[in-house]
Design an enzyme around this catalytic site. Structure first.
Site, mmCIF file in Angstrom:
data_model
loop_
_atom_site.group_PDB
_atom_site.id
_atom_site.type_symbol
_atom_site.label_atom_id
_atom_site.label_comp_id
_atom_site.label_asym_id
_atom_site.label_seq_id
_atom_site.Cartn_x
_atom_site.Cartn_y
_atom_site.Cartn_z
ATOM 1 N N GLY A 33 38.868 44.249 34.121
ATOM 2 C CA GLY A 33 39.597 43.058 34.536
ATOM 3 C C GLY A 33 40.380 43.304 35.807
ATOM 4 N N ASN A 34 41.239 42.374 36.161
ATOM 5 C CA ASN A 34 42.081 42.537 37.345
ATOM 6 C C ASN A 34 43.445 41.925 37.081
ATOM 7 O OD1 ASN A 34 42.101 39.642 38.364
ATOM 8 N ND2 ASN A 34 39.902 40.051 38.268
ATOM 9 N N ARG A 35 44.342 42.060 38.020
ATOM 10 C CA ARG A 35 45.740 41.710 37.772
ATOM 11 C C ARG A 35 46.092 40.249 38.061
ATOM 12 N NH1 ARG A 35 49.291 45.550 40.984
ATOM 13 N NH2 ARG A 35 50.959 44.383 39.964
ATOM 14 N N SER A 36 45.112 39.403 38.317
ATOM 15 C CA SER A 36 45.420 38.000 38.585
ATOM 16 C C SER A 36 46.095 37.353 37.363
ATOM 17 C CB SER A 36 44.136 37.236 38.914
ATOM 18 O OG SER A 36 44.412 35.862 38.987
ATOM 19 N N ALA A 106 40.179 35.144 40.736
ATOM 20 C CA ALA A 106 39.834 36.519 41.128
ATOM 21 C C ALA A 106 38.578 36.881 40.346
ATOM 22 C CB ALA A 106 40.973 37.463 40.797
#
Ligand code: CTP
Ligand code: CA
Length: 235
Positions: A33-36, A106
């Site tokens: 995943g990512n930090r969005s 994102a």
């Protein structure tokens, strides 16, 4: 202009906004995943709806409190999508009808080639694991290629470049590569952009000109984005 000054200046405009970060499964319990947080995208959706637009918010993983006001708004329809592939399908289903599409999500650039059906265990992997990743589809590129007449397409670019001139050059290359009408550029870093309530954006137009910039709350920045969209769309 205050909120009253621009009240309902997007009445009748059909908008699709994507928000949040996609999650690409590794196995049934893990993902890449990512930090969005989805806050900026949700603010873009809310600002449009408050100004009279009909909005479909396609939400990948978002912080719950970030998307609640959007879910409660009568002008916003929220659609959920977990992975880049699901997001691509949701965008394909909704964008054809839209006057403006804003890709604030994102989207993962890579996904695991073959996610495991069962939880990976250390017994099986023996303490070392190599994941094979494949590129996801570029949703924005697909949108631009299939753009209906009169549709305005807005992309986002989060960059870690701290030198202002280099950031602008990188953003211009990305704007050209993506072929979008407007690129909203923000600088991000370990402490910048993601969890914070405030944001700073620069808007690049289709001739690579700086159409505007904004800094403030994510909502203030979202209203500036719609002002920029209005300035490039014929009335
Ligand atoms: N985007 C997309 N589909 C992808 C990746 C990105 O639609 N598979 C969209 C994002 O929603 C954003 C824009 O493309 O609006 C730019 O994303 P960004 O990650 O900055 O650009 P990339 O082309 O992926 O380049 P890189 O990550 O290498 O900088
Ligand atoms: Ca990317």
């Amino acid at each position: 202009a205050g909120l009253l000054g621009r009240a309902r200046d997007l009445a009748g405009v059909r908008v699709v906004v994507t928000a949040g970060g996609t999650r690409e499964p590794i196995d049934p319990v893990r993902y890449i995943g990512n930090r969005s947080s989805g806050r900026q995208g949700a603010a873009v959706a809310l600002a449009a709806a408050d100004r009279g637009a009909t909005v479909t918010l396609i939400a990948a993983h978002v912080e719950t409190d970030a998307v609640l006001p959007a879910s409660a708004h009568p002008g916003i329809d929220v659609v959920r999508a977990e992975t880049a592939e699901q997001l691509a399908k949701a965008v394909a289903a909704h964008a054809v009808e839209a006057d403006v599409v804003v890709m604030a999500a994102a989207v993962a650039d890579y996904r695991v080639a073959e996610a495991s059906d069962r939880k990976l265990t250390k017994e099986e992997t023996g303490g070392q694991l190599t994941l094979s990743l494949v590129a996801t589809t570029d949703i924005l590129a697909g949108l631009v290629a299939a753009r209906p007449d009169g549709q305005t397409i807005v992309g986002f670019a989060a960059e870690t470049e701290t030198d202002a001139a280099k950031l602008r050059e990188r953003a211009r290359r990305k704007r050209r590569r993506k072929g979008v009408d407007l690129l909203a550029v923000n600088e991000v870093g370990w402490e910048k952009g993601f969890e914070s309530a405030d944001n700073e954006l620069m808007f690049l137009g289709s001739a690579d000109e700086v159409i505007g910039s904004a800094s403030g709350t994510k909502r203030e920045v979202a209203d500036a984005l719609w002002d920029a969209v209005r300035s490039i769309r014929l009335p």
